[in-house]
Design a protein around this motif. Structure first.
Motif, PDB file in Angstrom:
ATOM      1  N   ARG A 463       1.829   7.219  -4.531  1.00 42.85           N
ATOM      2  CA  ARG A 463       2.469   6.853  -5.800  1.00 42.85           C
ATOM      3  C   ARG A 463       2.530   8.045  -6.737  1.00 42.85           C
ATOM      4  O   ARG A 463       3.458   8.148  -7.548  1.00 42.85           O
ATOM      5  N   ASN A 464       1.567   8.949  -6.646  1.00 38.79           N
ATOM      6  CA  ASN A 464       1.660  10.192  -7.414  1.00 38.79           C
ATOM      7  C   ASN A 464       2.850  11.030  -6.965  1.00 38.79           C
ATOM      8  O   ASN A 464       3.399  11.815  -7.746  1.00 38.79           O
ATOM      9  N   LEU A 465       3.235  10.885  -5.699  1.00 41.31           N
ATOM     10  CA  LEU A 465       4.378  11.630  -5.154  1.00 41.31           C
ATOM     11  C   LEU A 465       5.699  10.899  -5.362  1.00 41.31           C
ATOM     12  O   LEU A 465       6.729  11.313  -4.821  1.00 41.31           O
ATOM     13  N   GLY A 466       5.685   9.809  -6.120  1.00 40.73           N
ATOM     14  CA  GLY A 466       6.916   9.066  -6.387  1.00 40.73           C
ATOM     15  C   GLY A 466       7.288   8.106  -5.284  1.00 40.73           C
ATOM     16  O   GLY A 466       8.405   7.585  -5.279  1.00 40.73           O
ATOM     17  N   GLY A 467       6.376   7.862  -4.341  1.00 43.17           N
ATOM     18  CA  GLY A 467       6.662   6.963  -3.231  1.00 43.17           C
ATOM     19  C   GLY A 467       5.711   5.785  -3.216  1.00 43.17           C
ATOM     20  O   GLY A 467       5.155   5.380  -4.235  1.00 43.17           O
ATOM     21  N   ASP A 468       5.491   5.236  -2.016  1.00 47.49           N
ATOM     22  CA  ASP A 468       4.591   4.098  -1.866  1.00 47.49           C
ATOM     23  C   ASP A 468       4.247   3.945  -0.393  1.00 47.49           C
ATOM     24  O   ASP A 468       4.837   4.619   0.471  1.00 47.49           O
ATOM     25  N   ILE A 469       3.304   3.059  -0.097  1.00 48.92           N
ATOM     26  CA  ILE A 469       2.919   2.780   1.285  1.00 48.92           C
ATOM     27  C   ILE A 469       2.620   1.299   1.416  1.00 48.92           C
ATOM     28  O   ILE A 469       1.992   0.702   0.530  1.00 48.92           O
TER      29      ILE A 469
END
Length: 498
Positions: A463-469
């Motif tokens: 989420r810090n990288l602008g994504g998710d898992i």
């Protein structure tokens, strides 16, 4: 690359200057070549007129000589008329000849010589005709036989012929020069036309590109305006989700930290009770302790105190581990991201090589998709993400089953790249699919070491990288972690700052 206003103005000015220079070059060259062609043509006309006058003069002189000889030899008056007619024409033609040839300096000398010879020839012709009119035919014939008239005629042929030959040469040269100039004019026109077309084409390309950029910018603004409400809703949902996570995190932290504290407080009471037994024995003040006091003191010293101290140490150790885990996630959240170009394929291959020995022990293999993308992101965060996923796959593999790990990718459009990390381990129960991403929460049988911070850390990094898992999994079948990653983190950062 979009063209800026300054670049558009600069390109337009350059193209206009180039077009003006090309046009001026074409006009100037064309005027110069036209002037040369006109000069060649004027010279051509003068030379051609001089040659024509020379040929006409020679021809009429021949006619006069023919009439003279026919009249003298035959005495027939019928030959006198052509002679008289030619004689009148000679004077007119000689005047024309001198006018045309004297214009040309190179013929002036020869023209004067021809004029002198013509006068002599006319005098010779008139003398023989006069003898004939006086009835002195024999003398006229003798005069002709002297070859004086033939010699004069031969000289005229030579002089006039040299003028005509030179005129023929100059006419040929003039034609060649004219054709060459006409060809140069044609090529100048063609090259100039190509240059102008090139300039116009360049201007058209610049204008089209600028127009296209303006239209694209307008469409982007319209799209942004149209999706502004959606983006606000998405940001609101993200804030709500972040707030919920903060609340959940606070609950988990307080709950998990409270448990060791409760244990410490409970075993502190045990210590206090054990201490009372020991005090009754040690602080007897000279009185003999009872057998019961002695037994209680011994049991407290040998059993109760070590047990309480051990449980207190275990609780403080657990609390220290929880605090360190919280600090680690907190530090990663505060760490400044280093945005650079990252080859995901090379990064995954490095992670696979690091666990290659452990994978090989189970006769397993790691399959890496050749289509893994290159992104603009933080390398260290991605290394930690894939390193944690590889460690989990090895930790939770099924004993006796060869471990199989695959990493694939696809383009998710506006959602960015979608990377799937799949293993054939023991899997995760459906009710724990979201729980495994919570701090200090683990799924299934707790037969492996760990504190339950790995996947929570991974989600925080993503989420810090602008994504998710997220996770897809079935017990006993394996697990697939689905990572969504934006292609360019710098744009996400700018969007978050806007």
């Amino acid at each position: 690359m979009p063209i800026s206003n300054a670049a558009f103005v600069r390109s337009t000015v350059i193209l206009l200057i180039a077009g003006m220079l090309a046009l001026l070059g074409i006009v100037g060259t064309s005027l110069w070549l036209v002037s040369k062609v006109q000069g060649y043509f004027a010279g051509f006309i003068e030379v051609r007129e001089a040659r024509s006058a020379s040929a006409d003069l020679l021809s009429i002189l021949k006619d006069a000589e023919t009439g003279q000889r026919g009249f003298i030899i035959t005495g027939d008056i019928a030959f006198r008329a052509p002679y008289d007619s030619a004689l009148r024409g000679v004077a007119e033609q000689e005047e024309v000849f001198l006018e045309k040839t004297m214009r040309l300096p190179e013929y002036a000398g020869r023209a004067r010589r021809v004029g002198e010879l013509v006068e002599q020839k006319l005098a010779e012709l008139a003398a023989t005709v006069d003898l004939m009119e006086q009835g002195r035919q024999a003398e006229a014939i003798e005069e002709i036989k002297t070859d004086r008239g033939r010699v004069l005629m031969d000289q005229l042929r030579v002089e006039i012929g040299s003028i005509m030959n030179d005129a023929d040469r100059r006419l040929e040269e003039s034609v060649v020069d004219t054709l060459r100039s006409a060809g140069a004019l044609q090529w100048t026109t063609v090259i100039g036309a190509i240059a102008i077309i090139g300039v116009l084409g360049g201007a058209a390309v610049v204008v089209m590109q600028y127009t296209r950029d303006i239209l694209a910018a307008r469409r982007e603004v319209e799209t942004l305006n149209a999706t502004l409400e959606k983006r606000v809703d998405e940001r609101t949902e993200e804030l709500i989700r972040a707030n919920q996570e903060v609340q959940r995190f606070a609950y988990i932290v307080t709950h998990d930290l409270r448990a060791p504290l409760v244990n410490i407080m409970g075993f502190t009471s045990e210590l206090q009770a054990s201490l009372a037994s020991i005090q009754s024995y040690v602080l007897a003040d000279g009185k003999a302790p009872s057998e019961g006091d002695i037994l209680e003191a011994r049991r407290a010293a040998s059993e109760d105190l070590p047990e309480a101290i051990g449980f207190i140490r275990s609780s403080t150790k657990k609390m220290d581990g929880l605090i360190n885990a919280i600090l680690k996630i907190s530090r990663d959240g505060r760490r400044e991201l280093r945005i650079e170009r990252v080859d995901i394929k090379a990064l995954v291959e490095t992670g696979a090589a690091a666990v290659g020995h452990q994978v090989g022990e189970s006769d397993g293999e790691v399959t890496i998709d050749d289509k893994l993308p290159t992104v603009i992101s933080d390398r260290l965060s991605l290394e930690q993400v894939f390193g944690n996923l590889f460690d989990n796959a090895i930790k939770y593999q099924v004993p006796g089953r060869p471990l199989r790990i695959s990493v694939t990718a696809k383009n998710g459009g506006r959602a960015g790249f979608v990377i799937e990390f799949t293993d054939n381990g023991r899997g995760i129960a459906p009710e724990d699919h979201e729980r495994v991403f919570e701090l200090f929460r683990r799924s299934g049988t707790q037969d492996k070491p760990g504190e339950g911070i790995g996947l929570a850390h991974v989600r925080s990094l993503m989420r810090n990288l602008g994504g998710d898992i997220v996770v897809r999994s079935e017990l006993g079948q394996g697990t697939t972690f689905v990572l969504r990653l934006p292609p360019d983190l710098s744009k996400v950062v700018r969007s978050m700052q806007a």
